[in-house]
Design a protein around this motif. Structure first.
Motif, mmCIF file in Angstrom:
data_model
loop_
_atom_site.group_PDB
_atom_site.id
_atom_site.type_symbol
_atom_site.label_atom_id
_atom_site.label_comp_id
_atom_site.label_asym_id
_atom_site.label_seq_id
_atom_site.Cartn_x
_atom_site.Cartn_y
_atom_site.Cartn_z
ATOM 1 N N THR A 32 0.831 -1.208 0.000
ATOM 2 C CA THR A 32 0.000 0.000 0.000
ATOM 3 C C THR A 32 0.868 1.262 0.000
ATOM 4 O OG1 THR A 32 -0.207 0.091 2.412
ATOM 5 C CG2 THR A 32 -1.873 -1.180 1.216
ATOM 6 N N HIS A 33 1.998 1.228 0.706
ATOM 7 C CA HIS A 33 2.918 2.376 0.719
ATOM 8 C C HIS A 33 3.585 2.541 -0.651
ATOM 9 C CE1 HIS A 33 2.704 3.019 5.066
ATOM 10 N NE2 HIS A 33 2.653 1.702 5.162
ATOM 11 N N GLY A 34 4.035 1.422 -1.215
ATOM 12 C CA GLY A 34 4.688 1.474 -2.517
ATOM 13 C C GLY A 34 3.745 1.890 -3.632
ATOM 14 N N TYR A 35 2.503 1.411 -3.570
ATOM 15 C CA TYR A 35 1.514 1.752 -4.589
ATOM 16 C C TYR A 35 1.204 3.253 -4.566
ATOM 17 C CZ TYR A 35 -2.713 1.590 -7.420
ATOM 18 O OH TYR A 35 -3.652 1.810 -8.397
ATOM 19 N N ALA A 36 1.079 3.817 -3.366
ATOM 20 C CA ALA A 36 0.828 5.260 -3.252
ATOM 21 C C ALA A 36 1.993 6.053 -3.842
ATOM 22 C CB ALA A 36 0.601 5.643 -1.789
ATOM 23 N N LYS A 37 3.210 5.616 -3.551
ATOM 24 C CA LYS A 37 4.389 6.299 -4.107
ATOM 25 C C LYS A 37 4.436 6.153 -5.629
ATOM 26 C CE LYS A 37 7.347 6.045 -0.019
ATOM 27 N NZ LYS A 37 6.434 5.465 0.953
ATOM 28 N N LEU A 38 4.117 4.965 -6.127
ATOM 29 C CA LEU A 38 4.102 4.737 -7.575
ATOM 30 C C LEU A 38 3.076 5.644 -8.251
ATOM 31 C CD1 LEU A 38 5.040 3.103 -10.047
ATOM 32 C CD2 LEU A 38 3.291 1.411 -9.469
ATOM 33 N N ASN A 40 1.969 8.548 -7.173
ATOM 34 C CA ASN A 40 2.505 9.913 -7.135
ATOM 35 C C ASN A 40 3.544 10.112 -8.229
ATOM 36 O OD1 ASN A 40 0.906 10.590 -4.964
ATOM 37 N ND2 ASN A 40 2.519 10.288 -3.453
ATOM 38 N N PHE A 41 4.450 9.151 -8.355
ATOM 39 C CA PHE A 41 5.519 9.244 -9.348
ATOM 40 C C PHE A 41 4.942 9.288 -10.765
ATOM 41 C CE2 PHE A 41 8.882 7.583 -12.068
ATOM 42 C CZ PHE A 41 9.971 8.329 -11.653
ATOM 43 N N LEU A 42 4.015 8.381 -11.063
ATOM 44 C CA LEU A 42 3.412 8.346 -12.402
ATOM 45 C C LEU A 42 2.543 9.567 -12.665
ATOM 46 C CD1 LEU A 42 2.443 4.565 -12.643
ATOM 47 C CD2 LEU A 42 4.406 5.728 -13.691
ATOM 48 N N GLY A 44 3.362 12.514 -11.865
ATOM 49 C CA GLY A 44 4.242 13.657 -12.080
ATOM 50 C C GLY A 44 4.800 14.279 -10.816
ATOM 51 N N ASP A 45 4.341 13.835 -9.661
ATOM 52 C CA ASP A 45 4.862 14.364 -8.399
ATOM 53 C C ASP A 45 6.159 13.638 -8.071
ATOM 54 O OD1 ASP A 45 5.383 15.356 -5.900
ATOM 55 O OD2 ASP A 45 3.595 14.496 -4.946
ATOM 56 N N ARG A 46 7.287 14.249 -8.400
ATOM 57 C CA ARG A 46 8.595 13.607 -8.230
ATOM 58 C C ARG A 46 9.331 14.108 -6.996
ATOM 59 N NH1 ARG A 46 9.595 11.459 -13.638
ATOM 60 N NH2 ARG A 46 7.518 10.721 -14.129
ATOM 61 N N ALA A 47 8.682 14.946 -6.187
ATOM 62 C CA ALA A 47 9.326 15.466 -4.976
ATOM 63 C C ALA A 47 9.445 14.342 -3.955
ATOM 64 C CB ALA A 47 8.509 16.608 -4.400
ATOM 65 N N PHE A 48 10.646 14.130 -3.469
ATOM 66 C CA PHE A 48 10.908 13.057 -2.518
ATOM 67 C C PHE A 48 12.181 13.399 -1.756
ATOM 68 C CE2 PHE A 48 11.994 8.607 -1.365
ATOM 69 C CZ PHE A 48 10.772 8.218 -0.834
ATOM 70 N N ALA A 49 12.332 12.830 -0.597
ATOM 71 C CA ALA A 49 13.535 13.062 0.203
ATOM 72 C C ALA A 49 14.748 12.428 -0.478
ATOM 73 C CB ALA A 49 13.352 12.455 1.596
ATOM 74 N N ILE A 61 12.631 6.366 -7.051
ATOM 75 C CA ILE A 61 12.543 5.156 -7.875
ATOM 76 C C ILE A 61 12.984 3.924 -7.087
ATOM 77 C CG2 ILE A 61 13.539 3.983 -9.890
ATOM 78 C CD1 ILE A 61 13.556 6.804 -11.253
ATOM 79 N N LEU A 62 14.091 4.020 -6.374
ATOM 80 C CA LEU A 62 14.569 2.884 -5.589
ATOM 81 C C LEU A 62 13.599 2.504 -4.480
ATOM 82 C CD1 LEU A 62 18.384 3.693 -5.349
ATOM 83 C CD2 LEU A 62 17.277 1.938 -6.753
ATOM 84 N N THR A 63 12.993 3.502 -3.866
ATOM 85 C CA THR A 63 12.009 3.234 -2.816
ATOM 86 C C THR A 63 10.767 2.557 -3.400
ATOM 87 O OG1 THR A 63 12.810 5.129 -1.547
ATOM 88 C CG2 THR A 63 10.632 4.275 -0.972
ATOM 89 N N ILE A 64 10.317 3.018 -4.558
ATOM 90 C CA ILE A 64 9.171 2.396 -5.225
ATOM 91 C C ILE A 64 9.498 0.947 -5.600
ATOM 92 C CG2 ILE A 64 7.734 2.412 -7.319
ATOM 93 C CD1 ILE A 64 7.977 5.535 -7.178
ATOM 94 N N CYS A 65 10.680 0.735 -6.148
ATOM 95 C CA CYS A 65 11.082 -0.632 -6.517
ATOM 96 C C CYS A 65 11.095 -1.545 -5.294
ATOM 97 C CB CYS A 65 12.454 -0.626 -7.177
ATOM 98 S SG CYS A 65 12.444 0.051 -8.842
#
Length: 136
Positions: A32-38, A40-42, A44-49, A61-65
């Protein structure tokens, strides 16, 4: 050597059921955490720590993977020990770097994933896994 690393160890049937429940349960929660990040990424929201200094987008990308891709592999029991390594590293980074200055309750979430991942790494995926079928 790789085959020995990936090969599940023989466990009693009750332990195999427990490992299956732990493997699928914790992976579905992380998914569920990875899906939410995916999403966001898809979207266009690319802001991440960037906790380890490799760039925001690469960290994302590594966190999503890890959180999405590796969770799916663990649910299937495919390459389980190898798939656990990125998740263990991710949870260590979250607990010790991302939330380094935060109170313990902020680190606790990452640690609650970290310990089952370590347990699964030590036990392997169990009898009810693709790994078990591949490495008989």
């Amino acid at each position: 050597m790789l085959k020995r690393f990936l090969k599940p160890i023989k466990l009693p049937a009750s332990v195999d059921w427990a490992v299956l429940i732990l493997r699928v349960g914790v992976s579905c929660l992380m998914l569920t955490h990875g899906y939410a990040k995916l999403n966001n990424f898809l979207g266009g929201d690319r802001a991440f720590a960037d906790p380890i200094g490799i760039g925001e987008e690469l960290s994302f990308i590594l966190t999503i993977c890890a959180e999405f891709g590796c969770s799916i592999l663990i649910i299937l029991g495919l390459g389980t020990r190898a798939a656990l390594i990125p998740l263990i590293i991710t949870m260590v980074v979250v607990a010790t770097i991302v939330h380094a200055k935060d109170p313990f309750d902020m680190k606790e979430h990452a640690l609650l994933f970290f310990f089952p991942y370590i347990t699964l790494f030590l036990t392997g995926p169990g009898r009810f896994s693709v790994d078990s079928k591949l490495y008989r």
